[in-house]
Write an enzyme that holds these catalytic residues in place. Structure first.
Site, mmCIF file in Angstrom:
data_model
loop_
_atom_site.group_PDB
_atom_site.id
_atom_site.type_symbol
_atom_site.label_atom_id
_atom_site.label_comp_id
_atom_site.label_asym_id
_atom_site.label_seq_id
_atom_site.Cartn_x
_atom_site.Cartn_y
_atom_site.Cartn_z
ATOM 1 N N LYS A 208 0.868 -1.185 0.000
ATOM 2 C CA LYS A 208 0.000 0.000 0.000
ATOM 3 C C LYS A 208 0.901 1.231 0.000
ATOM 4 O O LYS A 208 1.732 1.408 0.891
ATOM 5 C CB LYS A 208 -0.892 -0.024 1.231
ATOM 6 C CG LYS A 208 -1.751 1.230 1.333
ATOM 7 C CD LYS A 208 -2.784 1.108 2.436
ATOM 8 C CE LYS A 208 -3.557 2.392 2.577
ATOM 9 N NZ LYS A 208 -4.560 2.333 3.626
ATOM 10 N N LYS A 263 -2.313 -1.461 -3.938
ATOM 11 C CA LYS A 263 -3.132 -0.257 -3.858
ATOM 12 C C LYS A 263 -2.264 0.982 -3.870
ATOM 13 O O LYS A 263 -1.267 1.010 -3.157
ATOM 14 C CB LYS A 263 -3.923 -0.354 -2.558
ATOM 15 C CG LYS A 263 -4.690 0.846 -2.164
ATOM 16 C CD LYS A 263 -5.264 0.595 -0.805
ATOM 17 C CE LYS A 263 -6.036 1.804 -0.374
ATOM 18 N NZ LYS A 263 -6.584 1.669 0.929
HETATM 19 C C1 PBG Z 1 -7.216 3.537 5.502
HETATM 20 C C2 PBG Z 1 -7.656 3.269 4.118
HETATM 21 C C3 PBG Z 1 -7.500 4.156 3.074
HETATM 22 C C4 PBG Z 1 -8.112 3.581 1.974
HETATM 23 C C5 PBG Z 1 -8.620 2.323 2.360
HETATM 24 N N1 PBG Z 1 -8.299 2.138 3.707
HETATM 25 C C6 PBG Z 1 -6.937 5.523 3.044
HETATM 26 C C7 PBG Z 1 -5.652 5.842 3.652
HETATM 27 O O1 PBG Z 1 -4.795 5.003 3.873
HETATM 28 O O2 PBG Z 1 -5.460 7.033 3.942
HETATM 29 C C8 PBG Z 1 -8.211 4.219 0.638
HETATM 30 C C9 PBG Z 1 -9.268 3.738 -0.278
HETATM 31 C C10 PBG Z 1 -9.583 4.657 -1.396
HETATM 32 O O3 PBG Z 1 -8.921 5.691 -1.600
HETATM 33 O O4 PBG Z 1 -10.529 4.335 -2.119
HETATM 34 N N2 PBG Z 1 -6.692 2.599 6.233
#
Ligand code: PBG
Length: 342
Positions: A208, A263
């Site tokens: 991520k 992601k």
């Molecule tokens: C947070 C989380 C995020 C997303 C999913 N879980 C955002 C972040 O890490 O700030 C993002 C999903 C999206 O942008 O559609 N744990």
């Protein structure tokens, strides 16, 4: 590659070889197609909020809503009618419930636990995936707890494990840790197993990235305004790196992940491909909120064609090596596939 001899070059080249022959007719294009997209590939994220009779649009995500629990059953019925295999639930909780340590995350009666139960009651066969991370629950908007001015890994693990446990107890099928703390997959696996949840799967956000494409999501769960001083770069990955992503994925697999997520999606197709080649493991792409908003905005302005653009992006995920895609376009795609009758 070896150099071709003159003769081989002649035999293999134009006008004998015409790549367009296979592409001329529709039947032939269908036969040579290397990948396909089906409803089985789709996972739909749903935002839940407090209150009653609330269906509010996320301002930076046109067409995406937050639902209060009393309206959730309708949305679950709708997603079920499209035969989408699974949903991911994300909460936007009241500000008063947000604390430095995000303890609401492991309240057995929190919004997410209630939402899991509603979904399971409406359709026990719809896969329910829940996010494990503290950002919707902390008053500072970070995924972990802050100690000595940094996000403390090991303190956070304890809370995440409790969060995963209440979600499993409420009946979720898959735990999806998105926090990027080290060792969380192993810690969560152990907690689940110790409490008799050996069949609850873990779909870890293994790679991520610290991405600007999460902006609209942070509006959706209400963590954006709080997230001021510290960036998420001390736990989420640098977009410049790919060898590091493979290390992250290897660790999560070794700690017991059943599937891994990469992601964001589209700017990271090379990571998906490398992961597929290296591990041949179930890989899920997350076409995140910023990707959705970007594509949706262009569609609303009539700069891009809706159906063709959305289908192209999802097919590219399949080509890169994904087994499934988390996408806010899931209902649109499912509806379109049903209408096409394929
Ligand atoms: C947070 C989380 C995020 C997303 C999913 N879980 C955002 C972040 O890490 O700030 C993002 C999903 C999206 O942008 O559609 N744990």
């Amino acid at each position: 590659m070896k150099q071709l001899s003159n003769k081989q070059f002649f035999l293999n080249s134009f006008p004998r070889v015409r790549m367009r022959r296979n592409r001329l007719s529709n039947f032939s294009r269908r036969l040579i197609s290397e990948n396909s997209l089906s409803i089985n590939d789709l996972i739909y994220p749903i935002f839940i909020t407090h209150g009653s009779n609330v269906k509010e649009e996320v301002s930076s995500m046109p067409g995406i809503y937050r639902f209060s629990l009393d309206l959730l059953h309708k949305e679950i019925e709708y997603i079920s009618s499209l035969n989408i295999p699974a949903i991911v639930l994300f909460p936007k909780i009241e500000n008063e419930l947000k604390t430095p340590n995000g303890v609401e995350a492991f309240n057995k009666n929190n919004l997410i636990c209630k939402a899991i139960k509603i979904s399971k009651k409406v359709n026990p066969y719809l896969g329910v995936i829940t996010d494990v991370a503290l950002d919707p629950y902390t008053d500072h908007g970070h995924d972990g707890v802050i100690y000595n001015n940094e996000i403390d890994n090991d303190l956070t693990l304890e809370i995440l494990s409790k969060q995963a446990l209440v979600q499993a107890e409420a009946g979720c099928d898959i735990i999806a840790p998105s926090d990027m703390m080290d060792g969380r997959v192993g810690a969560i696996r152990k907690t689940l197993d110790d409490h008799g949840h050996k069949n609850v799967q873990i779909m870890s956000y293994a790679a991520k990235y610290a991405s600007s494409f999460y902006g609209p999501f942070r509006d959706a769960v209400g963590s954006a305004s709080n997230l001021s001083k510290i960036s998420k770069k001390s736990y989420q990955m640098d977009p410049a790196n790919s060898a590091e992503a493979l290390r992250e994925i290897r660790l999560d697999i070794n700690e017991g992940a059943d599937m891994i997520i990469i992601k964001p999606g589209m700017p990271y197709l090379d990571i998906i491909r490398q992961a597929k080649e290296e591990f041949n493991f179930p890989i899920i792409a997350y076409q995140v909120s910023g990707e959705y908003s970007m594509i949706k905005g262009a569609i609303e302005n009539r700069w891009l064609d809706e159906e063709k653009t959305i289908f192209e992006t999802l097919m590219c995920f399949k080509r890169a090596g994904c087994n499934a895609i988390i996408t806010y376009f899931a209902p649109f795609v499912a509806r379109t596939l049903i209408n096409r009758n394929v």
